[in-house]
Write an enzyme that holds these catalytic residues in place. Structure first.
Site, PDB file in Angstrom:
ATOM      1  CB  SER A  83      -0.983   0.079   1.476  1.00 41.99           C
ATOM      2  OG  SER A  83      -0.397   0.328   2.686  1.00 41.99           O
ATOM      3  CE  LYS A 138      -3.280   1.902   4.851  1.00 38.96           C
ATOM      4  NZ  LYS A 138      -3.188   1.237   3.468  1.00 38.96           N
TER       5      LYS A 138
END
Length: 270
Positions: free
Chosen positions: A91, A146
């Site tokens: 990701s 993230k």
């Protein structure tokens, strides 16, 4: 069920510390008294081997005395200074590769109590563009990584695969089409605040459109692999109390157990 290493470490440190203290307060004196009595009977100092036998700790006390300092140092370093993590998914490509081992600063956003996560010393707030590790709000036993896109009070809009912060589009510069002849992925440089970093966009992936108002004490985060990231666009915001720390370096790349670790992959994370 996920293994809570922090809780196990705290409990192990506490148990070994209490056991060592209990032996020191309750049993060390009686061992000395036994040695003194034995020397009086012998009419002098006992041979070193015999004295060691008389004053020998029980196995649990000896184990605790040996392990407590080691566990205490690991607990302090891991809880308040630096903690290692492994990247398990794609990701955050291309910034972080699957199998990267990273270092996370635990004090950058303030000192927190281990396990509880309560902030006891505030230091910095996250900046736009920071790569952060946090506890997944839907399952706090799982850590996610993230990039911070939205700060408290921001209005974030995502449209045509471009991030808008308070109405301002964040600049993107096309770097490459991968592969060149029949592109499936586009590589861009994106600028968030003062941070320029690379992102991936999939050519055939659908365009997700949305707008979010970031509440106080929360952050909006996204993966750099924009079309392959489970992030704030899907499950919401990250509360400040769930922040673990700021990722600042890759120290090793080890994609599979049967491959060789690559320490030449060391680099700063930006």
């Amino acid at each position: 069920m996920n293994f809570d290493f922090a809780l196990v470490l705290v409990l192990a440190t506490f148990i070994t510390g209490v056991a060592w203290l209990a032996d020191t307060l309750l049993f060390a004196g009686s061992r000395k008294a036994t040695l003194s009595a034995a020397e009086q009977v012998a009419g002098g100092r006992l041979p070193e081997e015999a004295a060691d036998t008389v004053t020998r700790m029980s196995w649990w006390a000896d184990f605790s005395k040996s392990m407590f300092p080691v566990l205490a140092v690991v607990l302090v370093v891991r809880s308040f200074l630096v903690e290692p993590f492994q990247i398990p998914s794609g990701s955050m490509l291309p910034t972080l590769q699957i199998g990267d081992f990273i270092l996370v600063s635990k004090y950058h956003y303030g000192l927190r109590l281990p396990v509880l996560g309560t902030k006891i010393v505030p230091v910095n707030d996250p900046d736009r563009g920071d790569v952060v590790v946090f506890k997944y709000p839907k399952d706090p036993s799982v850590n996610y990584i993230k990039r911070v896109v939205g700060l408290p009070g921001d209005i974030i809009r995502y449209q045509d695969k471009i991030v808008y912060v308070n109405g301002q589009p964040q600049m993107q510069e096309l770097l490459a089409k991968l592969p060149p002849r029949a592109p499936e992925t586009l590589l861009y440089n994106e600028t968030l605040g003062e941070v320029t970093h690379e992102i991936y966009n999939k050519v055939q992936a659908p365009n997700r459109v949305g707008e979010w108002s970031v509440p106080a004490g929360h952050y909006f985060v996204m993966g750099d692999n924009r079309d392959n990231s489970n992030d704030s666009r899907y499950w919401g915001f990250v509360p400040d109390e769930m922040l673990v720390g700021k990722a600042f370096a890759v120290w090793m790349h080890w994609p599979t157990f049967f491959s060789l670790p690559d320490v030449t992959a060391m680099r700063a994370i930006r």
